[in-house]
Design a protein around this motif. Structure first.
Motif, mmCIF file in Angstrom:
data_model
loop_
_atom_site.group_PDB
_atom_site.id
_atom_site.type_symbol
_atom_site.label_atom_id
_atom_site.label_comp_id
_atom_site.label_asym_id
_atom_site.label_seq_id
_atom_site.Cartn_x
_atom_site.Cartn_y
_atom_site.Cartn_z
ATOM 1 N N ASP A 136 74.425 59.137 33.057
ATOM 2 C CA ASP A 136 73.117 59.311 32.944
ATOM 3 C C ASP A 136 72.276 59.182 34.155
ATOM 4 O OD1 ASP A 136 73.424 59.411 30.019
ATOM 5 O OD2 ASP A 136 73.345 57.141 29.917
ATOM 6 N N PRO A 137 71.463 59.711 34.332
ATOM 7 C CA PRO A 137 70.328 59.896 35.482
ATOM 8 C C PRO A 137 69.836 58.257 35.732
ATOM 9 C CG PRO A 137 70.029 61.546 33.974
ATOM 10 C CD PRO A 137 70.809 60.736 33.302
ATOM 11 N N VAL A 138 69.673 57.981 36.855
ATOM 12 C CA VAL A 138 68.768 56.939 37.188
ATOM 13 C C VAL A 138 67.581 57.513 37.722
ATOM 14 C CG1 VAL A 138 68.601 54.839 38.646
ATOM 15 C CG2 VAL A 138 70.806 55.274 37.656
ATOM 16 N N GLY A 139 66.549 57.320 37.008
ATOM 17 C CA GLY A 139 65.276 58.058 37.217
ATOM 18 C C GLY A 139 65.519 59.450 36.962
ATOM 19 N N ASP A 140 65.533 60.279 38.107
ATOM 20 C CA ASP A 140 65.773 61.624 37.844
ATOM 21 C C ASP A 140 67.046 62.324 38.629
ATOM 22 O OD1 ASP A 140 64.781 61.618 40.416
ATOM 23 O OD2 ASP A 140 63.246 63.039 40.385
ATOM 24 N N THR A 141 67.808 61.124 39.054
ATOM 25 C CA THR A 141 69.026 61.455 39.747
ATOM 26 C C THR A 141 70.464 60.768 39.268
ATOM 27 O OG1 THR A 141 67.565 61.173 41.709
ATOM 28 C CG2 THR A 141 70.173 61.027 42.299
ATOM 29 N N ARG A 142 71.399 61.778 39.089
ATOM 30 C CA ARG A 142 72.603 61.351 38.800
ATOM 31 C C ARG A 142 73.368 60.882 39.805
ATOM 32 N NH1 ARG A 142 71.978 65.261 34.533
ATOM 33 N NH2 ARG A 142 72.341 64.296 32.690
ATOM 34 N N GLY A 143 73.381 61.330 41.249
ATOM 35 C CA GLY A 143 74.017 61.055 42.279
ATOM 36 C C GLY A 143 73.634 61.956 43.563
ATOM 37 N N ARG A 144 74.089 61.172 44.733
ATOM 38 C CA ARG A 144 73.818 61.807 46.009
ATOM 39 C C ARG A 144 75.209 61.950 46.520
ATOM 40 N NH1 ARG A 144 68.378 60.776 47.478
ATOM 41 N NH2 ARG A 144 67.122 59.758 45.947
ATOM 42 N N ILE A 145 75.177 63.234 47.162
ATOM 43 C CA ILE A 145 76.427 63.534 48.090
ATOM 44 C C ILE A 145 75.545 63.801 49.531
ATOM 45 C CG2 ILE A 145 77.852 65.219 48.934
ATOM 46 C CD1 ILE A 145 78.131 66.179 45.849
ATOM 47 N N ILE A 146 76.427 63.000 50.436
ATOM 48 C CA ILE A 146 76.082 63.007 51.696
ATOM 49 C C ILE A 146 77.283 63.610 52.742
ATOM 50 C CG2 ILE A 146 75.180 61.778 53.918
ATOM 51 C CD1 ILE A 146 73.874 59.845 51.802
ATOM 52 N N ASN A 147 77.055 64.858 53.256
ATOM 53 C CA ASN A 147 78.019 65.507 54.196
ATOM 54 C C ASN A 147 77.846 65.229 55.830
ATOM 55 O OD1 ASN A 147 79.561 66.263 52.108
ATOM 56 N ND2 ASN A 147 78.273 68.514 51.940
ATOM 57 N N ILE A 148 78.696 64.856 56.195
ATOM 58 C CA ILE A 148 78.548 64.385 57.876
ATOM 59 C C ILE A 148 78.968 65.837 58.489
ATOM 60 C CG2 ILE A 148 78.885 63.026 59.843
ATOM 61 C CD1 ILE A 148 77.492 61.567 57.669
ATOM 62 N N SER A 149 77.918 66.617 59.005
ATOM 63 C CA SER A 149 78.122 67.677 59.628
ATOM 64 C C SER A 149 78.111 67.557 61.110
ATOM 65 C CB SER A 149 77.021 68.583 59.174
ATOM 66 O OG SER A 149 75.707 68.300 59.486
ATOM 67 N N SER A 150 77.308 68.248 61.834
ATOM 68 C CA SER A 150 77.471 68.068 63.393
ATOM 69 C C SER A 150 76.358 69.086 63.854
ATOM 70 C CB SER A 150 78.545 68.309 64.036
ATOM 71 O OG SER A 150 78.651 68.210 65.456
ATOM 72 N N GLN A 151 75.780 68.693 65.114
ATOM 73 C CA GLN A 151 74.987 69.734 65.686
ATOM 74 C C GLN A 151 76.028 70.986 66.034
ATOM 75 O OE1 GLN A 151 73.704 67.733 69.361
ATOM 76 N NE2 GLN A 151 75.408 68.482 70.628
ATOM 77 N N HIS A 152 77.236 70.942 66.066
ATOM 78 C CA HIS A 152 78.155 71.857 66.228
ATOM 79 C C HIS A 152 78.196 72.750 65.225
ATOM 80 C CE1 HIS A 152 79.339 69.790 70.246
ATOM 81 N NE2 HIS A 152 78.625 70.745 70.561
ATOM 82 N N GLY A 153 77.463 72.607 64.053
ATOM 83 C CA GLY A 153 77.496 73.223 62.864
ATOM 84 C C GLY A 153 76.172 74.140 63.210
#
Length: 257
Positions: A136-153
């Motif tokens: 179930d959502p908490v507020g309007d969010t079910r979950g968060r993904i954070i990907n560690i990219s790079s300036q070299h992306g």
């Protein structure tokens, strides 16, 4: 109230370096943190990440995980949810590099880097989204993904062809997931570090490379793991609203120059 009070987070590659800094910051901000890595001892030496989390009275666990294997990522998230009840934040951070250009890169090196840095992130994102969709959502969010990219992306990674290509793929993966799953209340963003000083051995701390990075970075110091951890904490928190598909630069102004 702490930024991440009562949130359940998984951080891959969290035994050392940036992942360690992110996991510790999340714990400081009230999160329960599952440390996922192929080894538990930090490259930098000292206490394990989990030991430091528990010592400050926070909750967490260590689960040995090779993110290049779907079965292990599946088991990681299943175990985390079984123990802590849900998943709020998935941080895909574990990564490897070869320091080889196109001609020098062997097929084995290419496949290994992409199996971790691209396929491993695919595994983490897919399994997290599968879990989020059951919640179930908490507020309007079910979950968060954070990907560690790079300036070299965003710009070429001199002398490291597989790594640069893999980080570019992560930036696009982040956008794709953000657009496809916004309607589900799932948020996906990335953090793109510039030059960050960690305990990583080898070319990352080569004196000539460090000198170039200092001259190239507008801010009067190079980055530290805490800088990336702060950005990751913000994106994991409820303060980051109406933001998805973002590749947040933490580079001391490098890309602005």
């Amino acid at each position: 109230m702490p930024m991440l009070d009562k949130k359940i987070a998984i951080v891959t590659g969290a035994s050392s370096g940036l992942g360690r800094a992110i996991a510790l910051r999340y714990a400081e901000e009230g999160a329960t943190v599952v440390v996922a890595d192929i080894i538990e001892d930090p490259i930098e030496g000292g206490e394990t990440t989990l030991s430091r989390i528990l010592a400050r009275g926070s909750s967490g666990a260590f689960i040995k995980t090779d993110i290049s294997r779907w079965s292990e990522v599946d088991a990681l998230i299943t175990a985390a949810v079984d123990e802590f009840g849900r998943l709020d934040v998935m941080v895909n951070n574990a990564a490897i590099y070869t320091s080889t250009n196109l001609i020098e890169t062997t097929a084995e090196q290419w496949h290994r880097v992409l199996s971790v840095n691209v396929t491993g992130y695919f595994h983490g994102c897919k399994r997290a989204v599968q879990q989020f969709l059951t919640q179930d959502p908490v507020g309007d969010t079910r979950g968060r993904i954070i990907n560690i990219s790079s300036q070299h992306g965003m710009v070429a990674c001199p002398g490291d062809f597989p790594y640069g290509v893999s980080k570019g793929a992560i930036v696009q993966m982040t956008r794709q997931i953000a657009v496809d799953h916004a309607k589900d209340g799932i948020i996906c963003n990335a953090v793109a570090p510039g030059k960050i000083i960690t305990g990583k051995p080898g070319v990352a701390n080569d004196p000539d490379a460090l000198d170039y990075s200092r001259r190239r970075t507008p801010w009067p110091r190079l980055g530290e793991p805490r800088d990336v951890a702060s950005a990751a904490a913000f994106l994991a928190s409820d303060m980051a609203t109406y933001m998805t598909g973002v590749n947040l630069m933490v580079d001391g102004g490098w890309m602005a120059g």
